[in-house]
Design a protein around this motif. Structure first.
Motif, short mmCIF file in Angstrom:
data_model
loop_
_atom_site.label_atom_id
_atom_site.label_comp_id
_atom_site.label_asym_id
_atom_site.label_seq_id
_atom_site.Cartn_x
_atom_site.Cartn_y
_atom_site.Cartn_z
N TYR A 96 0.89 -1.26 -0.01
CA TYR A 96 0.00 0.27 -0.07
C TYR A 96 0.87 1.30 0.01
CZ TYR A 96 -4.01 -3.13 1.61
OH TYR A 96 -4.93 -3.98 1.41
N VAL A 97 0.31 2.60 -0.22
CA VAL A 97 0.91 3.84 -0.04
C VAL A 97 1.51 3.96 1.53
CG1 VAL A 97 0.73 6.15 -0.15
CG2 VAL A 97 -0.55 4.90 -1.59
N ARG A 152 2.21 5.53 4.69
CA ARG A 152 1.63 6.44 5.27
C ARG A 152 2.59 6.90 6.66
NH1 ARG A 152 -3.87 6.80 4.11
NH2 ARG A 152 -4.08 8.61 5.35
N ASP A 172 0.68 1.33 6.58
CA ASP A 172 -0.41 1.50 5.72
C ASP A 172 -1.57 2.25 5.99
OD1 ASP A 172 -1.95 -0.41 7.09
OD2 ASP A 172 -0.96 -1.95 6.20
N TYR A 173 -2.81 2.46 5.41
CA TYR A 173 -3.85 3.20 5.76
C TYR A 173 -4.62 2.63 6.96
CZ TYR A 173 -7.37 -0.02 3.92
OH TYR A 173 -8.14 -1.05 3.85
N SER A 193 3.66 -1.77 3.87
CA SER A 193 4.22 -0.83 2.70
C SER A 193 5.44 -1.03 2.82
CB SER A 193 3.40 0.44 3.08
OG SER A 193 3.90 1.33 2.10
N THR A 252 0.01 1.85 -4.92
CA THR A 252 -0.49 0.68 -4.63
C THR A 252 0.07 -0.42 -5.43
OG1 THR A 252 -2.29 1.68 -3.56
CG2 THR A 252 -2.38 -0.79 -3.99
N ASP A 301 -3.64 8.27 -1.04
CA ASP A 301 -3.94 6.80 -0.84
C ASP A 301 -5.45 6.56 -1.22
OD1 ASP A 301 -4.30 4.32 0.12
OD2 ASP A 301 -3.23 4.77 1.95
N TYR A 338 -0.17 11.04 1.08
CA TYR A 338 1.19 10.15 1.06
C TYR A 338 1.89 10.57 2.31
CZ TYR A 338 6.22 9.51 0.15
OH TYR A 338 7.57 9.06 0.32
N CYS A 355 -1.90 7.59 9.29
CA CYS A 355 -2.93 6.55 8.75
C CYS A 355 -4.12 6.68 9.63
CB CYS A 355 -2.31 5.10 8.99
SG CYS A 355 -1.80 4.85 10.66
#
Length: 323
Positions: free
Chosen positions: A45-46, A48, A56-57, A63, A70, A177, A184, A188
């Motif tokens: 994932y992006v 964060r 990740d989020y 990530s 992604t 994201d 970015y 999160c």
């Protein structure tokens, strides 16, 4: 005709300058013609995490530091060779593109994304698609596209060692994201309430890919190759290899191999020693006296983390005639 345009949107963005996006602002369709969890998987994932931290989020570790998009992958290069369609996530117009970068070949500075598209959408949004198959790009700059329309095939161009699409979403040039609309390296959210996906994919703490059989431990360069169609009954051993993104220290791998009659040949359990973005784990056993019985052998791998479990199964033919 080879199409080339080197002016892609830069893969840099100011950290912390984006706020979560109103989910009604735009919605995106899935960018691959695949079934998530069956024929394709989310690898990364992006990022964060601020500065050098990674998140990740959902505030987990799916990530890597400075990951600006992604990654959605298929299991191996055999699937890739069959053709994996890349789809436009929303209506728009081709803004920028690059083609002519050979798959798996050395790339020039600034061509990390490989063959690529940038599509302009409404409300200041753009989508960027990286690592596309050389000469598979079917649209030109200025062409309009529909949501879900095929624009290329997945490839191995640019900076990549495994078969995947890297997709980046931006609004007015700021990297977002799509899983929660946050920015970015912005903190999160731990929630998908503001997801930009039309059908938001379920989150999993790790991704267990389909396992592979081989007759010896595979070298790193074969990690993403397709499994052989069959093996000889005279093979010296049978090895079952598992691959996972997001494995954590203490996760338990369970291996099980059965013969053509369903009889247990070998089983094993082992714990992951450290948290890693990607981990490969294998187990096998030497051939029994008289060799491997011809027929279909079955391998099953399960990975368990804090009560969450994924299981994948693979089969291989032991042929009476060596291919």
């Amino acid at each position: 005709m080879i199409k080339k345009m080197l002016l892609l949107i830069p893969v840099v963005a100011m950290a912390g300058c984006a706020q979560p996006t109103d989910a009604a602002d735009i919605t995106f369709d899935w960018p691959l013609d695949c079934t998530l969890g069956e024929t394709c998987w989310i690898a990364r994932y992006v990022d964060r995490g601020e500065d050098k931290s990674v998140a990740d989020y959902m505030c987990k570790h799916r990530s890597q530091d400075k990951h600006r998009g992604t990654d959605i992958m298929v299991s191996d290069t055999g699937v890739l060779a069959s053709g994996v369609p890349i789809l436009a996530v929303a209506p728009g117009k081709i803004l920028r593109m690059r083609d002519g970068v050979d798959d798996g070949a050395p790339y020039k500075k600034g061509e990390d994304c490989g063959n690529a598209y940038v599509i302009q959408h409404e409300n200041g949004y753009t989508s960027q698609y990286c690592h596309l198959k050389n000469a598979s790009l079917s649209k030109n700059i200025g062409d309009t596209v529909r949501a879900g329309e095929q624009i290329a095939l997945m490839g191995l161009s640019g900076q990549t060692e495994y078969p995947h699409l890297h997709i980046g979403i931006r609004k007015n040039g700021t990297l977002l994201d799509p899983f929660d609309g946050g920015g970015y390296e912005q903190a999160c959210s731990g929630s998908s309430e503001t997801s930009l996906w039309r059908d938001h994919p379920d989150y999993a703490p790790f991704t267990l890919l389909p396992p592979k059989f081989s007759v010896a431990p595979e070298p790193r360069e074969n990690r993403w190759a397709a499994q052989a169609e069959s093996i000889s009954p005279d093979a010296s051993a049978l090895i079952l290899t598992g691959r996972a993104f997001g494995a954590s220290r203490g996760d338990v791998w369970s291996f099980r191999i059965t013969d053509p009659d369903g009889k247990l040949f070998a089983e094993h359990q082992v714990a992951t020693e450290k948290t890693q973005q990607f981990r490969s784990q294998f187990f096998g056993k030497r051939a029994p006296a008289g060799g491997f019985k011809p027929g279909i052998w079955t391998g099953t791998i399960s990975l368990e983390q804090d009560g969450y479990r994924q299981t994948q199964t693979v089969q291989i033919l032991v042929s009476s005639a060596t291919k």
